[in-house]
Design a protein around this motif. Structure first.
Motif, PDB file in Angstrom:
ATOM      1  N   ARG A   1      17.825  10.447  16.636  1.00 27.24           N
ATOM      2  CA  ARG A   1      18.348  11.429  15.671  1.00 27.24           C
ATOM      3  C   ARG A   1      17.217  12.285  15.134  1.00 27.24           C
ATOM      4  O   ARG A   1      17.355  13.514  15.006  1.00 27.24           O
ATOM      5  CB  ARG A   1      19.067  10.725  14.526  1.00 27.24           C
TER       6      ARG A   1
ATOM      7  N   GLN B   1      25.256  11.228  26.005  1.00 25.75           N
ATOM      8  CA  GLN B   1      26.476  11.987  25.756  1.00 25.75           C
ATOM      9  C   GLN B   1      27.180  12.406  27.045  1.00 25.75           C
ATOM     10  O   GLN B   1      28.215  13.064  27.010  1.00 25.75           O
ATOM     11  CB  GLN B   1      26.146  13.248  24.951  1.00 25.75           C
TER      12      GLN B   1
ATOM     13  N   LEU C   1      18.957  12.093  24.873  1.00 21.86           N
ATOM     14  CA  LEU C   1      20.079  12.510  24.029  1.00 21.86           C
ATOM     15  C   LEU C   1      21.224  13.076  24.870  1.00 21.86           C
ATOM     16  O   LEU C   1      22.395  12.793  24.629  1.00 21.86           O
ATOM     17  CB  LEU C   1      19.615  13.563  23.015  1.00 21.86           C
TER      18      LEU C   1
ATOM     19  N   GLY D   1      16.229  14.764  17.786  1.00 20.82           N
ATOM     20  CA  GLY D   1      17.219  15.832  17.907  1.00 20.82           C
ATOM     21  C   GLY D   1      17.208  16.801  16.743  1.00 20.82           C
ATOM     22  O   GLY D   1      17.586  17.963  16.895  1.00 20.82           O
ATOM     23  N   GLY D   2      16.762  16.332  15.562  1.00 16.16           N
ATOM     24  CA  GLY D   2      16.692  17.201  14.405  1.00 16.16           C
ATOM     25  C   GLY D   2      15.523  18.166  14.426  1.00 16.16           C
ATOM     26  O   GLY D   2      15.431  19.063  13.595  1.00 16.16           O
TER      27      GLY D   2
ATOM     28  N   PRO E   1      18.320   4.466  17.685  1.00 13.47           N
ATOM     29  CA  PRO E   1      19.237   5.534  17.278  1.00 13.47           C
ATOM     30  C   PRO E   1      18.630   6.463  16.228  1.00 13.47           C
ATOM     31  O   PRO E   1      18.794   7.690  16.307  1.00 13.47           O
ATOM     32  CB  PRO E   1      20.438   4.767  16.710  1.00 13.47           C
ATOM     33  N   ARG E   2      17.920   5.889  15.270  1.00 17.88           N
ATOM     34  CA  ARG E   2      17.288   6.704  14.224  1.00 17.88           C
ATOM     35  C   ARG E   2      16.177   7.582  14.808  1.00 17.88           C
ATOM     36  O   ARG E   2      16.017   8.740  14.420  1.00 17.88           O
ATOM     37  CB  ARG E   2      16.739   5.778  13.135  1.00 17.88           C
TER      38      ARG E   2
ATOM     39  N   LYS F   1      28.987  10.325  20.926  1.00 17.41           N
ATOM     40  CA  LYS F   1      28.797  11.651  20.347  1.00 17.41           C
ATOM     41  C   LYS F   1      27.460  11.769  19.628  1.00 17.41           C
ATOM     42  O   LYS F   1      26.850  12.831  19.583  1.00 17.41           O
ATOM     43  CB  LYS F   1      29.938  11.967  19.378  1.00 17.41           C
ATOM     44  N   SER F   2      27.016  10.667  19.057  1.00 18.71           N
ATOM     45  CA  SER F   2      25.787  10.658  18.259  1.00 18.71           C
ATOM     46  C   SER F   2      24.929   9.468  18.667  1.00 18.71           C
ATOM     47  O   SER F   2      25.464   8.406  19.008  1.00 18.71           O
ATOM     48  CB  SER F   2      26.126  10.565  16.773  1.00 18.71           C
ATOM     49  N   PRO F   3      23.601   9.611  18.619  1.00 22.53           N
ATOM     50  CA  PRO F   3      22.754   8.448  18.900  1.00 22.53           C
ATOM     51  C   PRO F   3      22.985   7.300  17.934  1.00 22.53           C
ATOM     52  O   PRO F   3      22.727   6.149  18.276  1.00 22.53           O
ATOM     53  CB  PRO F   3      21.330   9.013  18.791  1.00 22.53           C
ATOM     54  N   LEU F   4      23.506   7.615  16.750  1.00 28.55           N
ATOM     55  CA  LEU F   4      23.769   6.559  15.774  1.00 28.55           C
ATOM     56  C   LEU F   4      24.920   5.647  16.210  1.00 28.55           C
ATOM     57  O   LEU F   4      25.141   4.589  15.617  1.00 28.55           O
ATOM     58  CB  LEU F   4      24.073   7.174  14.405  1.00 28.55           C
ATOM     59  N   ASP F   5      25.644   6.044  17.254  1.00 28.76           N
ATOM     60  CA  ASP F   5      26.722   5.215  17.780  1.00 28.76           C
ATOM     61  C   ASP F   5      26.213   4.161  18.767  1.00 28.76           C
ATOM     62  O   ASP F   5      26.975   3.293  19.204  1.00 28.76           O
ATOM     63  CB  ASP F   5      27.770   6.087  18.488  1.00 28.76           C
TER      64      ASP F   5
END
Length: 342
Positions: free
Chosen positions: A319, A49, A45, A322-323, A315-316, A11-15
């Motif tokens: 994120r 997903q 991204l 994506g922000g 991952p960071r 669900k999130s790149p942090l995963d």
């Protein structure tokens, strides 16, 4: 080797997590490359997903763009273009790793004087912008070019290419920091696209600063966002509007009466398909880009406000991408630019 392998969609790149896998063996038709830097893209991204149009079968290694050093040449090729130790950049599935196998068709030499970090963000952005502006829109000296999302990767490439061809550039960006970056890369004027009167501002800039009857508008619009409809308000007669992408997330419906009344051309660009449908143009585009680099008219666009070092920072970095608070190309340094060992 170490890599970010996707065994199930997240669900999130942090995963995402880093794992250890066997280092690829030299291949009959591919180069073995040690990756020094990897570029991030919005489609990365979507892919992690399970939302992208091209999904490899699970499990697969994420990432596409990279720059690094040749460790081994194809075992069945007698006269390869590159040799062991050469610095290259390119794109192939599996860039978020310390090593990757890539065919010769997906590799190019790192320009002299360029870092791996800057080269890792070159393969997608530069030809997209050069192919659009030069080959599709025929940008030339004296043109006025409106570049949307001008502080993004393709945007900064477009600003530099338009300026190199003698155009005047009006750049749009949503923050003061991004507008300042666009100016640093050569934009003549900047406009805040969040201001509802932005198209009127563009028309006013043209009316006040360019000569010629009926020239109160731009000749070319470079749009990777999805702003063609509103841009039709500030183009001149015979304008060319480049449809590059839909980063805003919405596919537009355009009122074609405006296209007719201003005698404009709507021109699409799908750079990724040129290798399949128009391969002869690919070499022409890259020669043009390398000429601009050699002339000092095109420089790397790697995001410098924050550092991303090591695979653990991917991952960071995704994120941050994506922000939409970053500018240029968000690049991760996998290893230092100085050669490392297997």
């Amino acid at each position: 080797m170490r890599a970010i392998q996707v065994s199930q969609y997240v669900k999130s790149p942090l995963d995402l997590t880093v794992t250890t896998l066997p280092t690829p063996s030299p291949s009959p038709d591919k180069y073995l490359i040690e990756i020094h830097s990897a570029g991030t893209n919005f489609f990365d991204l979507l892919q992690i997903q399970g939302k992208y149009q091209h999904q490899p079968p699970l499990p697969w290694i994420a990432g596409m763009e990279f720059a690094g050093t040749i460790l081994a040449t194809p075992t069945s090729v007698s006269n390869p273009r590159f040799k062991t130790g050469d610095r290259v950049f390119g794109a192939t599935q599996g860039a978020y790793a310390t090593h990757v196998l890539a065919p010769e068709s997906s590799l190019l030499p790192v320009p002299d004087g360029w870092s791996f970090e800057d080269a890792a963000g070159l393969f997608v952005t530069a030809p997209t912008s050069y192919g659009g502006l030069v080959h599709r829109a025929n940008v030339r000296e004296g043109d006025w070019v409106l570049v949307h999302a001008a502080a993004g990767g393709v945007g900064l490439a477009a600003v530099q290419i338009a300026k190199a061809k003698g155009a005047t550039v009006i750049a749009t960006a949503g923050t003061e920091r991004k507008r300042r970056i666009a100016r640093e890369f050569g934009a003549d004027y900047v406009v805040d696209y969040r201001d509802r009167s932005w198209s009127e501002q563009v028309k006013r800039l043209c009316a006040e600063n360019r000569s010629g009857n009926g020239r109160a508008g731009v000749d070319i619009v470079y749009d990777p966002v999805g702003m063609i409809e509103s841009s039709l308000k500030c183009v001149t007669w015979n304008a060319r509007l480049l449809v590059i992408g839909f980063a805003a997330g919405k596919i537009e419906k355009v009122a074609l009466n405006r296209v007719l009344l201003k005698n404009v051309s709507l021109v699409g660009l799908h750079w990724g398909q040129y290798a399949n449908f128009e391969p002869e143009t690919v070499g022409v585009v890259w020669r043009g880009i390398f000429e601009l680099v050699a002339q000092g008219k095109f420089r790397g666009t790697a995001f410098k406000d924050e550092s991303f070092v090591g695979l653990e920072s991917v991952p960071r970095a995704l994120r941050a991408l994506g922000g939409r608070e970053t500018w240029g190309k968000v690049v991760v340094k996998i290893v230092n630019d100085k050669a490392s060992k297997l």
